[in-house]
Every structure is written in C-alpha cells, then in structure tokens.
Write a protein that holds these residues in place. Structure first.
Motif, short mmCIF file in Angstrom:
data_model
loop_
_atom_site.label_atom_id
_atom_site.label_comp_id
_atom_site.label_asym_id
_atom_site.label_seq_id
_atom_site.Cartn_x
_atom_site.Cartn_y
_atom_site.Cartn_z
N ASP A 132 0.80 -1.23 0.00
CA ASP A 132 0.00 0.00 0.00
C ASP A 132 0.83 1.28 0.00
O ASP A 132 0.28 2.37 -0.16
N SER A 133 2.14 1.15 0.16
CA SER A 133 3.00 2.34 0.18
C SER A 133 3.68 2.59 -1.16
O SER A 133 4.32 3.63 -1.35
N LEU A 134 3.56 1.65 -2.11
CA LEU A 134 4.36 1.70 -3.34
C LEU A 134 3.52 2.05 -4.57
O LEU A 134 2.49 1.43 -4.83
N VAL A 135 4.02 3.03 -5.32
CA VAL A 135 3.39 3.46 -6.58
C VAL A 135 4.40 3.33 -7.71
O VAL A 135 5.54 3.78 -7.59
N TYR A 136 3.99 2.69 -8.81
CA TYR A 136 4.80 2.66 -10.02
C TYR A 136 4.36 3.81 -10.92
O TYR A 136 3.16 4.00 -11.16
N ILE A 137 5.33 4.56 -11.44
CA ILE A 137 5.03 5.57 -12.44
C ILE A 137 5.79 5.20 -13.71
O ILE A 137 7.01 5.06 -13.69
N ILE A 138 5.06 5.02 -14.78
CA ILE A 138 5.62 4.47 -16.02
C ILE A 138 5.97 5.60 -16.99
O ILE A 138 5.13 6.41 -17.35
N GLY A 139 7.22 5.62 -17.40
CA GLY A 139 7.70 6.65 -18.32
C GLY A 139 7.12 6.50 -19.71
O GLY A 139 6.72 5.41 -20.13
N VAL A 140 7.10 7.61 -20.44
CA VAL A 140 6.51 7.61 -21.79
C VAL A 140 7.50 8.03 -22.88
O VAL A 140 7.13 8.14 -24.04
N GLY A 141 8.76 8.27 -22.52
CA GLY A 141 9.75 8.64 -23.53
C GLY A 141 9.57 10.03 -24.10
O GLY A 141 10.13 10.35 -25.15
N ALA A 142 8.82 10.90 -23.39
CA ALA A 142 8.45 12.21 -23.95
C ALA A 142 9.64 13.15 -24.14
O ALA A 142 9.63 13.98 -25.05
N VAL A 143 10.66 13.03 -23.29
CA VAL A 143 11.85 13.89 -23.44
C VAL A 143 12.66 13.46 -24.65
O VAL A 143 13.09 14.29 -25.46
#
Length: 348
Positions: free
Chosen positions: A199-210
């Motif tokens: 419950d403490s962990l969040v994944y944030i998935i990159g999109v290659g926008a840079v």
C-alpha cells in the motif's frame, strides 16, 4: 492444416502473439522478427519469445545500416521461403514499418490480422483506418530515391498494394467498419489478482516524452514532482521507457524517485510479482490500458497535465505518418483514457 505468420519487432508484441494463438486456435506458426528499433528492443524481444510455445520457424532480420538496397534486401530475401509456407493467416504488428507492409502485401493472404501496436491503434483508427486506409506512409520527397525504392521492390517482386480488408485483434473498444472487422483481445494470459499489495508503493511508467522532444527534461522533472505531490505518503518507483536516456534517469533519481529499468514489458514484470504496487500511473502509456485489464487489484491512474505540457509534439518528427502529428496522437489517446471506466483520470 492452418499455419500462421507473425511479423513483430518489439517485446510487447509477444503478449499479443500469445493471445492471438489462443484466440484463433493456432498451433503451428512462424515468427519473423526484425532488429529495426532503437535501444535494447531486439534483445528484449528475443528473450520474450522464449516465453511462447515454440514457433516452427523464426526468420530473423538483422539490423542494417546501409542504403536502400541493403535495407530492403534484409527482409525481401526471405520472401520465397515465406511464400512456400502457404500461410492461412498473417498477423502484422505495425502499420508504420515498411518491412511489414511489404511482406504482408506480397504474400497475398486472404486472412490478414493487425495486432495492437500499443496505444497507437487508437489514433490510427481515428485518423486513417476509419477512412479505409491501413498504411499511411508519406511520399518520399526525393523523387530519385523514391524511384530507386520502387525499382528495388520490383526486383524482389514486392507488392505495396494495400489489402481491401483487415481484421483488428485489439484490446481497445472500437467499432467494426465494412473494411475492418474487430476481434477482441481480452489479455487473459497475464491476468492476475494479486493477493498481496504494498500500500505504500506506486509505479510511475515513463513515456519517452523527453527523448522524442514532446517536452524538455526540466519540464518533465517538474511534472514528476507535481505528480508525486498528489500522493505525498507514497514511495514512487519510476519505470523508464526503454528509449529514455541514462542522463534523464540519473536526474530522476536525484530528485528522490526510486528507479527500476526493466528488461521486459511492465505487464510481465507485474505478473511475476508476489507483492504488487498499490497503484500504477502514467501520463499516456499503453500500460494504463493493459494493466487495468490484467490486474484488477491494482489501482490504475492516468495523470493528465494540460496539453501545453506536450506542445513540442506539434513540431517533433512524425515517423511514417501523414494524417496527423504527434500532438494529435497524444490528444486522441487521452480521449480514450477518459472514456475507459477501468482507468481513473486525474487532472494536474
């Protein structure tokens, strides 16, 4: 006996191959794979093929850096063998790849199936599938080069005449058209209801926008900080897109994110976890759609900054498309994200 050919070039395509084999009741199939993308795509692709029921044949097209003749020869040399296999089905995975267009049009197979190429399916459907167009390549402005390409294709008996009908095997909610039948991909092979959640962990998935110049590195880092502020009590682990630079990843670590660069698609990674993150979020990644379908016990969120965040997409290079620009691609994907009831949307 039915025998299928799959044309693929990214590791995420393997997920769709597995689903198609089951959905179309196919037991005999060949793979044709091409080292035509950047970063470590081909290495990951070959590793992921090992998770499939073994194909009868694998036709491998090596990376070629030469001129037109060398690059077309790399895949065209295999056409006689492919024709001899008498396929009942041909599955393609990208309508933006010349090699896939050339192969599928030259085999003259009645059952042609298009697999999802990530969330690109959505804007392609809106901008040119809906008009009966399957391949949207711009004309080469270099007339001499265009003539040379035609000459080489003629030498190898390559056709570029588009099929009149295609079936789309898709996990998106799209309506059939007279020239485009729809078969739903339910993504059943990797579905999992995780019993243990961190419950403490969040994944944030990159999109290659840079990397593709939709935004600057500084603005992207600021966006990440604003995203993290939405859940200040959580630990954020950033999952880079495979095209993202080490420089960007280092800077993301410096602002306090954990980073985990995966050697497989995010869906496969989450599936194998005993303890899953409580939340998967991204800006417009395909993984929002797939994870929402596969992992019902994980909260899936689309974080949506103002579209001015991606203003660079209006002028960034558009790869093998003429009907829309990259800004319009992102805009269309957001429209479908907002319509998907299994995905939450948060404006930021």
């Amino acid at each position: 006996m039915e025998r299928a050919l799959f044309l693929i070039d990214t590791p995420s395509h393997v997920i769709n191959v597995r689903e198609a084999l089951k959905s179309y009741s196919l037991t005999e199939y060949d793979l044709m794979i091409n080292d035509c993308n950047r970063a470590d795509t081909f290495i990951q692709l070959k590793a992921m093929i090992g998770t499939l029921t073994p194909p009868s044949k694998i036709v491998e097209v090596a990376k070629v850096e030469g001129g037109l003749n060398e690059r077309i020869h790399a895949y065209a040399q295999h056409l006689p063998f492919l024709l001899s296999r008498q396929y009942s089905h041909v599955f393609i995975s990208s309508t933006r790849q010349h090699w896939q267009r050339d192969i599928v049009c030259s085999l003259n197979i009645s059952k042609i199936v298009l697999l999802d190429d990530g969330n690109a399916t959505i804007p392609f459907y809106e901008y040119f599938f809906s008009k009966g167009i399957f391949f949207d390549f711009p004309d080469d402005p270099d007339i001499q080069r265009r003539s040379k390409a035609a000459e080489i294709r003629n030498y190898y008996n390559i056709s570029i005449v588009e099929p009149t009908k295609i079936e789309l095997f898709t996990y998106f909610d799209l309506k059939p058209l007279p020239w485009l039948s729809i078969k739903r991909n339910s993504l059943t092979s990797l579905q999992k209801d995780h019993k243990k959640i961190d419950d403490s962990l969040v994944y944030i998935i990159g999109v290659g926008a840079v990397t593709v110049k939709y935004t600057s590195q500084a603005d992207y880092l600021d966006l990440l900080n604003r995203t993290r502020a939405l859940m200040p009590d959580k630990t954020f682990c950033y999952i880079p897109h495979r095209i993202e630079s080490q420089e960007l990843i280092d800077d993301i670590e410096k602002i306090g994110f954990l980073v985990n660069r995966l050697n497989m698609p995010i869906e496969n990674w989450i599936y194998q976890l005993d303890v899953a993150p409580c939340t998967v979020l991204s800006y417009y990644s395909t993984a929002l759609f797939t994870c929402a379908t596969m992992f019902k016990s994980i909260r899936t969120i689309s974080i949506q900054p103002d579209m001015s965040t991606w203003l660079g997409a209006k002028s960034s290079h558009v790869w093998n498309l003429k009907s829309c620009n990259n800004y319009q691609l992102v805009e269309t994907i957001y429209k479908y994200l907002n319509a998907d009831k299994s995905i939450e949307s948060i404006l930021i």
